[in-house]
Write an enzyme that holds these catalytic residues in place. Sequence first.
Site, short mmCIF file in Angstrom:
data_model
loop_
_atom_site.label_atom_id
_atom_site.label_comp_id
_atom_site.label_asym_id
_atom_site.label_seq_id
_atom_site.Cartn_x
_atom_site.Cartn_y
_atom_site.Cartn_z
N ASP A 432 0.86 -1.19 0.00
CA ASP A 432 0.00 0.00 0.00
C ASP A 432 0.90 1.24 0.00
O ASP A 432 2.13 1.14 0.11
CB ASP A 432 -0.88 -0.05 1.25
N GLU A 435 2.41 4.97 -4.13
CA GLU A 435 2.33 5.89 -5.29
C GLU A 435 3.65 6.61 -5.59
O GLU A 435 3.85 6.92 -6.79
CB GLU A 435 1.23 6.92 -5.05
N ASP A 508 -9.43 3.67 -1.36
CA ASP A 508 -10.27 4.09 -0.24
C ASP A 508 -11.65 4.54 -0.70
O ASP A 508 -11.97 5.73 -0.72
CB ASP A 508 -9.58 5.22 0.52
#
Length: 838
Positions: A432, A435, A508
Amino acid sequence: MRSVRREIGRYPGRFVVLLGLVYAMFFVMHSKMLSLPEGRVGGVHELLGERAEKAEKTVETVEKMVKPTPTEKAKEDAKPGDKITTRLGDTEYSIRHYGHGIYHVMTGEERRCKFHENVVVGDLNLQPVGKTDPRLKLTEQSGNAVFEQDFIKVTVDPAKSTTKVEMKAKVMTGLPERTSGLVLEDGKYELWNLDVFKYKLDDKAPLYGVVPIVIGISEGESAGFLWLNPARSHVTVSERNVAEWSAEENCMQFVVYPGPNPADVLRQHSFVTGKPFLPPVFSLGYHQCRWNYKDEADVAYVSQHFKDNMMPVDAIWLDIEHTDRKHYFTWDKRLFPKPLEMQAKLQKDGRKLVTISDPHISRSKGYYVHDEAQSNGYYVKDKNGGDYHGHCWPGDSSWVDFLNPKARDWYQGLFSLDKYKGSTEDLHTWIDMNEPSVFSGPRTTMHDDAVHYDGSKHVEVHNMYGHLHAKATHDGLIGRSKSARRGFVLSRSFFAGTQRYAAIWTGDNQASWAHLKASVDMLLGLGMGGIPFVGADVGGFFGETTPDLMVRWFQLGAFYPFYRGHSHHENSRKEPYLTPEQTHRPHIAAALHLRYSLIPYLYTVFWNATVEGLPVLRPVFLEFPGEGVTSHGRTFMVGDSILAAPILEAKVAEHKVRLPGEGVWYEYGTGRRVDGGRDDVFTDVGLGTLPVYLRGGKVVVVKEEDKGIRSTVDLEKVGYRLVVGIDPRTQSSEGKVYLDDGATTTYQTGLYNFKSITFASRTLNISCAHSTPYSPLAAFPPYDVPYTPSTANITSIALYGLNPPPANPHLTALPLPNNGFLITNLSLPIFGGWKLEL
């Protein structure tokens, strides 16, 4: 998960156009430096057959306009994969032909384009796909380079650093991940992976990952364009068929896919960027996650309650709080003191554990991961040459430089069982915040001027950071296994090619009907970007979920390739057994059992994805190219045989399903026949209504629904059912099933079974398309599992549209409600070949 705002062409083996270009240069210019033997003109005729005369004229025209100068030694028998360099205007272009009309064009410094080696596989052993090697025409217009094929025109303007793509299309799709729908509407799109807090719907803004591809579609015809640049880029779409690209940094390069239909474009895309990985079977089951299950007792409680409520689940997930002070590859010894014992207990019910590992590393002295990364120089650097610092979950952090091959090798070694204490081969990984998310950085990401190991600025390579994180993690899970066990990785960020390493989820999302509905287009879009293993958090990550919404989300999620429930720690728990027992829980259980019964079919579709590159979840137009891109709403195909049209709105009075094509469809479960090209209208839309159809002419292999199963491991004991949808026009059907041990990579050595199933002349036939014995025992870990794996047989056959009834006196045939029969009490081998006359 979280962000700072939350706190803190057929000629196989022939290089047709470019070879002709080189030949024409030799032949027409009569160069003394390079000469072409007289007989070679005949060689062009041999290559092109009846098209030779036309092709030679085209080559001469192109030669006069372009006057290419090869920088590599010309080969008389140039093959796909060979490269030439030519000059158009003042700019030099490197062009590589991958065969069958797929061209990779690059301009700029070779060094600055090297990142493409982490994306482009360049499968040079292509089977014929789509049109037979359509040529790429090169011209110069006012200093610009123009590259043209039948359906697509690409104009490169070096002065403006833009690349304009024009297609003979009605609409374009592509640029996942977005919330603005499947069709690319006019406007400007930014390609810049970001950690976005509570993202908006119907928005062109960037999200966690991107595949920079556009596909033009018009009445079944199609072509594709892949922008191979991981720097911050912008795309301006106009008239729904023009896309103008620009990047702030790095070289300019792209790949042209000739089609001629959308499925061919995706096949070609997979040839270039790589085939998806074949997931282990357990990962197709249901997954339960929460930020965070608080300790080992909590994990055991959740697992037991799934069992008590007769709801299957295959994996329990642990978020960041399971670690020691958010130091990844560790455990909180107070809350999770016995991780090996915890995993063994889960495994007794056939369940796995998944833990999280983010790319930011706490700079705590004495934390072994940080100490090793710092001492070996494996961190991204700041502009002054020191380790790049930023704030993330552990506090002061640095980020692994995944562009450094040595750093990737080191990182994948962290997953070894002797390094990651408390891990097993059945512990899988969720990555996670990749990015990358930097709470203290601009727009919650890394600074543009951070520096990677080869001197690249971060802005040049930003969009592929998560892709390389996924690669290192995937390789680590494979490398740790002494028994060739497949790993499972879920990543939030991605780029073109990430399908080789990881599943993707939509981040999310929120507990709302709007997000439920939006998830369909988001997942279809990811599939059209070449990433088949995708899902959205069932029930929504943020916010409270109503019981009705939970039912509808579990019904839709039963068709998500990746099926996981998740929730934020500030919201109520969303485990399915917590829904009201009488009114809602049975419908969720039914959706879960439907999913598990479909796993043999889903696994076969995933196998097809590894072979052809086609998605699991498909827009209707992908299977029916003549259908409009938007004419079927959020109805979608699962593989090529099943159509699903779940209800995605609250308290609807009726539900219409537009069925495509000219053939017939059968309502799954009842066998009710519905003709294609019309609406099927449901007026009874209670919570138990889930419209699913089998395509006429198709056979699918599923498992009998068994309410006692705990996980996919138990499916080994459950019988198979063949569901046959007879095409009334031909009175025939066909299908396939893929079978292997479901857990190891031994299928890559040929240890699998691939069966062809046909129904014709009232005879059902199973034959071996490929059959190599394998041991189902390989799917089971060395724990004390309270069952014995066995090879289940086919125990029933549902025949939709069969009339008259079976005449075979040895068969027990029960009539279905709508013109069909269910044959029961069978014991036919799934692995063997046989015929059954009806």
